[in-house]
Design an enzyme around this catalytic site. Sequence first.
Site, PDB file in Angstrom:
ATOM      1  N   GLU A  50      38.405 -51.211  42.263  1.00 14.53           N
ATOM      2  CA  GLU A  50      37.724 -51.474  40.997  1.00 14.53           C
ATOM      3  C   GLU A  50      36.280 -51.874  41.235  1.00 14.53           C
ATOM      4  O   GLU A  50      35.361 -51.402  40.554  1.00 14.53           O
ATOM      5  CB  GLU A  50      38.449 -52.583  40.218  1.00 14.53           C
ATOM      6  CG  GLU A  50      37.738 -52.959  38.920  1.00 14.53           C
ATOM      7  CD  GLU A  50      38.315 -54.204  38.273  1.00 14.53           C
ATOM      8  OE1 GLU A  50      39.532 -54.405  38.402  1.00 14.53           O
ATOM      9  OE2 GLU A  50      37.540 -54.949  37.666  1.00 14.53           O
ATOM     10  N   SER A  97      48.285 -55.549  46.248  1.00 15.39           N
ATOM     11  CA  SER A  97      47.708 -55.916  44.954  1.00 15.39           C
ATOM     12  C   SER A  97      46.999 -57.264  45.062  1.00 15.39           C
ATOM     13  O   SER A  97      47.618 -58.289  45.347  1.00 15.39           O
ATOM     14  CB  SER A  97      48.814 -55.994  43.887  1.00 15.39           C
ATOM     15  OG  SER A  97      48.339 -56.592  42.709  1.00 15.39           O
ATOM     16  N   ASN A 106      45.599 -59.092  42.678  1.00 11.03           N
ATOM     17  CA  ASN A 106      45.922 -60.091  41.647  1.00 11.03           C
ATOM     18  C   ASN A 106      47.298 -60.705  41.892  1.00 11.03           C
ATOM     19  O   ASN A 106      47.528 -61.868  41.574  1.00 11.03           O
ATOM     20  CB  ASN A 106      45.820 -59.471  40.243  1.00 11.03           C
ATOM     21  CG  ASN A 106      46.951 -58.539  39.903  1.00 11.03           C
ATOM     22  OD1 ASN A 106      48.021 -58.982  39.492  1.00 11.03           O
ATOM     23  ND2 ASN A 106      46.741 -57.241  40.071  1.00 11.03           N
TER      24      ASN A 106
END
Length: 656
Positions: free
Chosen positions: A124, A216, A218
Site C-alpha cells: 500500500e 499481514s 495489521n
Amino acid sequence: MKILLAEHRGFCYGVERAVAMARGCADRPGKAATLGPIIHNPQLVARLAAEGVGTVDNLDDIKGDTVIIRSHGAPPETYRQAAAKNLTVVDATCPHVRKAQTAARDLREKGYRVAVVGERGHPEVNSIVAWAGDGTVVIETEEEAAGLPAVPRLGIVSQTTFPPGRFDGIVDILKTGAADIQVNKTICTATEQRQQAAVDLAARVDVMVVVGGRGSANTTRLAQLCQEAGSRVYHIETAAELDPEWFRGAEAAGITAGASTPEWVIEEVYRKMQEFDQAMEQEIRQIEKGSIVKGKVVRVSDDEVFVDIGYKAEGVIPLAELAFPQPAKAEEAVKEGDEIDVCVLDDDSSEGAIKLSKVRADSVIAWDKLENAQNSHQPVEGKVTEAVKGGLSVAVFGVRGFIPASQADLRYVEDLSIFAGQTLSVLPIEVDREKKRVVLSRRAVLEEERRRSEAEAFARFQPGQTVHGTVRRLADFGAFVDIGGVDGLIHISDLSWHRVKTASEIVNVGDEVDVVILKLDPATRKISLSLKASQRDPWFDVAETLVVGSVVAGKVTKTSKFGAFVEVAPGVEGLVHISELDDRRVEKAEEVVTAGQEVNVKILGVDKKAKRISLSIAQAKQDRDRAEYSHYIQDSGKGLGFTIGDKLGHLFKRED
C-alpha cells in the site's frame, strides 16, 4: 471457558469489496488474475485460485484478458501498461487507499514535498509513493522523522492501517522542520476500531487468539497490542494451528482477526476452541443430575427421543422437553444420527432410561451464546412465534426472547403480526440469565446495515452523477429514492421543471427512476437528488417555437408590483411589465388583470441565456385593433377633410 469475539474484527469494507470484485471476475469468458495477492491471506488467495482467479507477479504473466488491481492499490504506470496490453482493468483498490493516493498526488502538484507515514516496503505504501512521484519519502519511526532535513513545504499522508498514536507522534516531530505543512490523516477508522476492540477484549480474558496471515502488517500489529494489554497471545493463520494446552485452566479466551481474515476462517477457529472446551469439560464431567452432556439420537417416536450419551443406559427425552416452541411430533425437531446437547433430569437408571431434557440444555447453552453475542455485539437469528402486546415473541436458541415494537423495524410498524413466522436477524441488547429475560433489537441490525450501505454509497457516489433508483416513499416535501441500499431525497422543487403541489403528481412508490446526485453530506448522512436534472428543460423546447413579434394566448399566473406573469405553455412563463399592461398609465397590475385570467400577449423578446420571456398585453391589443380598423381606415378616409388615422392614430403609433 467463555469464548468471546472482538466486536470489530476481520474483513473491513475495503477488503470485503476487493474480494467481492475478484469473485465477480471468476465467470468472465477470459481468464482473470490479481496483480499480487488480492489481500494478505493465503487461505483466501488459495480459495480464489480454486474458483478460477489466480495471482501473477507482473502483467507479462497474465494469461487472460483481465487484471485485478488488489486492495493495496497500484502505481499509475501499472494502469498505463495494462492499457498498452489491451487488458481489462478491474480496480479493487480500497476507497481509503485511493483517497491516500489522491491526497499524495494533489500535495505534489501543489508544490509540497510528500512524506508517507507508514511501513517501508508495504504494497500500500509503495502504491501511495508511486502516485506522489519522485522525491517522496517514507517515514516509519519517530527517529526517521527527526532525521528528515528541513524543507519549506511538507505534505503528509499516512498508510491507512498505520497506528494513529504513532502517526500523531511522527507528525509532531515533522511539524518542527517545515514552515508550511499540510497533514492528511488518511488512516481508516475501521483500523482504529479493530485495534481498540482487540485491546479491550485482551484486558478481559486469559488467552487471546489473533487470526490472520503472518504477512499481514495489521494482524501482526493486533497481536502486539494484545500483548501490551497483558494477555497471553497466539497469532495463527488457521484453526489447525490451535493447541488445546493453550487454554487449559483459562476461564475466558478471546478471538480477534486482521482486516484480511475471512469470516469463515474465524468461525473455524471459534468452533475448534469450542470443541477444546467441551473436551476438557468432558474429562472431569460425570453423569449426574443437572449436568449437560453430548449424545447421539438413536431412535425417534412420536412423543419421545432416545439418546446414546455414552452411559450404561440410554437417555430418553419426552416431547415436552424436546424443543421450544414444543413441536407436534418429535421428528419435527430431531432425527436419528443427530448429535445434540442434553441436560440430565434424573441420574437414576433403575427404571431402564435416564430422563433428559434438550430444552434445558439448549437453554443453558443459549444463555452462553446470548451473553457472548451481547458482549461481542453480534447479531443472532430468532424466529417470531407471535405478535404480543407491545412487541414480538421470538424463539432464539430455544429461549423465549422479546422484541419491543420500537425495535422491530427502522420505522413504526402498526401491524406487528406481519412478522409472525419470520426468521429475523436480531441483536441482544439485554440478557439477564437469572430473570430469564432476553430483549432483542432488529432495528439495531438494520441500522448497522444501513450505516454500511451509506458508507459504501458515500465512497461510490459523487455530485453530478446520474444513478438509477426506486421510489420507496412519498412525503409532503418530496420523494425518497433507494439508489442502492441508501435513500436520497428528491425535494418537491426538483421533481419536475414545472410547479407541482404533491410528489404523487410525478412519481409513485415502486417507480424506477434515473436521478442526478446534487449533494452528498456524510456528516448528516443525507443525499439530495434531482429528477428534473436528468431530463431536458422543457422551457428550451417551448422557446424554440416562440417567434418575437407574434401574438399568443396565455393565462395570468400571478401579479406583482412590477407587472404580471403569464403562462404561455405548460410550465413556461413570461413577464408583462406594468408599462405593457395597457395604453394608459397603470398603478397596479390588478387594475388590468387577475390571476387565472386568459389573455393574448405579444412576444417582445426571448432571452435563452437568462431564461426570460418579455410580453406585452398592450401591444397585443394594438395589433388586434390595428388589424380590425385597418381596412375601414383605407376605405373610409378618402375625400374627408380629416382621416380616421387622425382620430385613431394612437393605434398605429411607431413601436419602439
